[in-house]
Design an enzyme around this catalytic site. Structure first.
Site, PDB file in Angstrom:
ATOM      1  N   GLY A  12       0.698 -55.063  -3.028  1.00  0.00           N
ATOM      2  CA  GLY A  12       1.340 -56.361  -2.776  1.00  0.00           C
ATOM      3  C   GLY A  12       0.790 -57.529  -3.568  1.00  0.00           C
ATOM      4  N   SER A  13       0.236 -57.268  -4.775  1.00  0.00           N
ATOM      5  CA  SER A  13      -0.290 -58.412  -5.536  1.00  0.00           C
ATOM      6  C   SER A  13       0.850 -59.297  -6.053  1.00  0.00           C
ATOM      7  CB  SER A  13      -1.200 -57.953  -6.677  1.00  0.00           C
ATOM      8  OG  SER A  13      -0.464 -57.333  -7.693  1.00  0.00           O
ATOM      9  N   HIS A 109       9.270 -54.793 -13.022  1.00  0.00           N
ATOM     10  CA  HIS A 109       8.947 -53.470 -13.563  1.00  0.00           C
ATOM     11  C   HIS A 109       7.881 -53.613 -14.649  1.00  0.00           C
ATOM     12  CE1 HIS A 109       9.484 -49.296 -14.539  1.00  0.00           C
ATOM     13  NE2 HIS A 109       9.512 -49.638 -15.814  1.00  0.00           N
ATOM     14  N   ASP A 145      16.169 -49.319 -12.236  1.00  0.00           N
ATOM     15  CA  ASP A 145      15.697 -50.345 -13.184  1.00  0.00           C
ATOM     16  C   ASP A 145      16.747 -50.680 -14.238  1.00  0.00           C
ATOM     17  OD1 ASP A 145      13.221 -50.313 -11.828  1.00  0.00           O
ATOM     18  OD2 ASP A 145      12.488 -48.670 -13.071  1.00  0.00           O
ATOM     19  N   GLU A 174       2.852 -60.062 -14.913  1.00  0.00           N
ATOM     20  CA  GLU A 174       3.792 -59.919 -13.794  1.00  0.00           C
ATOM     21  C   GLU A 174       3.636 -61.099 -12.845  1.00  0.00           C
ATOM     22  OE1 GLU A 174       3.935 -56.091 -11.822  1.00  0.00           O
ATOM     23  OE2 GLU A 174       3.154 -55.079 -13.585  1.00  0.00           O
TER      24      GLU A 174
HETATM   25  C1  GAR Z   1       3.416 -53.437 -10.165  1.00  0.00           C
HETATM   26  O1  GAR Z   1       2.786 -53.162 -11.389  1.00  0.00           O
HETATM   27  C2  GAR Z   1       4.914 -53.315 -10.297  1.00  0.00           C
HETATM   28  O2  GAR Z   1       5.408 -53.749 -11.543  1.00  0.00           O
HETATM   29  C3  GAR Z   1       5.104 -51.834 -10.160  1.00  0.00           C
HETATM   30  O3  GAR Z   1       4.214 -51.458  -9.144  1.00  0.00           O
HETATM   31  C4  GAR Z   1       3.115 -52.366  -9.132  1.00  0.00           C
HETATM   32  C5  GAR Z   1       3.016 -52.941  -7.750  1.00  0.00           C
HETATM   33  O4  GAR Z   1       1.880 -53.747  -7.651  1.00  0.00           O
HETATM   34  N1  GAR Z   1       6.455 -51.493  -9.801  1.00  0.00           N
HETATM   35  C6  GAR Z   1       7.049 -50.405 -10.230  1.00  0.00           C
HETATM   36  O5  GAR Z   1       6.516 -49.574 -10.943  1.00  0.00           O
HETATM   37  C7  GAR Z   1       8.473 -50.256  -9.756  1.00  0.00           C
HETATM   38  N2  GAR Z   1       9.113 -49.180 -10.496  1.00  0.00           N
HETATM   39  P1  GAR Z   1       1.709 -54.733  -6.427  1.00  0.00           P
HETATM   40  O6  GAR Z   1       1.987 -53.913  -5.164  1.00  0.00           O
HETATM   41  O7  GAR Z   1       0.274 -55.170  -6.521  1.00  0.00           O
HETATM   42  O8  GAR Z   1       2.686 -55.861  -6.599  1.00  0.00           O
END
Ligand code: GAR
Length: 217
Positions: A12-13, A109, A145, A174
């Site tokens: 969840g960052s 993504h 995507d 991101e």
């Molecule tokens: C992030 O890098 C996001 O881009 C990726 O998962 C991670 C989640 O990080 N999403 C995907 O790969 C979706 N296909 P987070 O939980 O710290 O936000």
């Protein structure tokens, strides 16, 4: 003020980046609910710390994926959500949710779409040997995507990168572009025309691409 609902499966960052943008007053919005499909997602801790309503919906309790997503859509609607944010939500969204929120679901993504969709976008980029990868915020359709691109950030791949080091470099971008995309949406500045998302300019500065500060050696 824009009412947001967040779906997350893990750390969840990106959820945190949106929380921070709201708390720092860079984004005029409120997070009405966090929905997880994983009871041990760290995103739940973040919601607790910031007094955000959170619920876990167990996919196993539904006979079909469509029924699960109907339940998700119902919860979001009952909170008055206007924009749905997928923040590390590791499921392909199905019709009952997409139909309820047309052009009102965003995803982030960790690659420059349409390259390297699906899981492990960073590893796919490394394995392919590209020199530049990045991240993409896009609207969500029923594909994997495949929806219209809103903002992308280009991130260099370094010769000695591992999946972890590249993921970390991409993640820092991101956290910049996701709140920015939500802010543009909240200001009514995203105009979708087929596959293309036009960003209405405010000061003549294009804001649909973010480039990293390349260092001259
Ligand atoms: C992030 O890098 C996001 O881009 C990726 O998962 C991670 C989640 O990080 N999403 C995907 O790969 C979706 N296909 P987070 O939980 O710290 O936000």
């Amino acid at each position: 003020m824009l009412k947001i609902g967040v779906l997350a499966s893990g750390r969840g960052s990106n959820f945190q980046a949106i929380i921070d943008a709201i708390e720092n007053k860079n984004l005029k919005a409120s997070i009405e609910i966090l929905i997880t499909d994983n009871p041990s997602a760290f995103a739940i801790e973040r919601a607790k710390r910031h007094n955000i309503k959170h619920i876990f919906i167990n996919p196993k309790e539904f006979a079909t994926k469509d029924e699960f997503f109907k339940k998700v859509a119902d919860e979001l609607k009952s909170c008055g959500v206007e924009l749905v944010i997928l923040a590390g939500f590791m499921r392909i969204v199905r019709k009952p949710l997409v139909d309820e929120f047309p052009n009102r679901i965003m995803n982030i993504h960790p690659a420059l779409l349409p390259s390297f969709p699906g899981l492990h976008g960073q590893k796919q980029a490394l394995d392919y040997g590209v020199k530049i990868s990045g991240c993409t915020v896009h609207f969500v359709d029923e594909g994997m995507d495949t929806g219209p691109v809103i903002i992308q950030a280009a991130v260099p791949v370094m010769p000695d990168d591992t999946e972890d080091t590249l993921s970390e470099r991409i993640l820092s971008f991101e956290h910049r572009i996701y709140p920015e995309a939500v802010r543009l949406f909240s200001e009514g500045r995203l105009v979708i025309n087929g596959r293309t998302v036009k960003i209405k300019e405010q000061h003549g500065v294009p804001s649909n691409i973010v480039n990293p500060p390349f260092r001259q050696e």
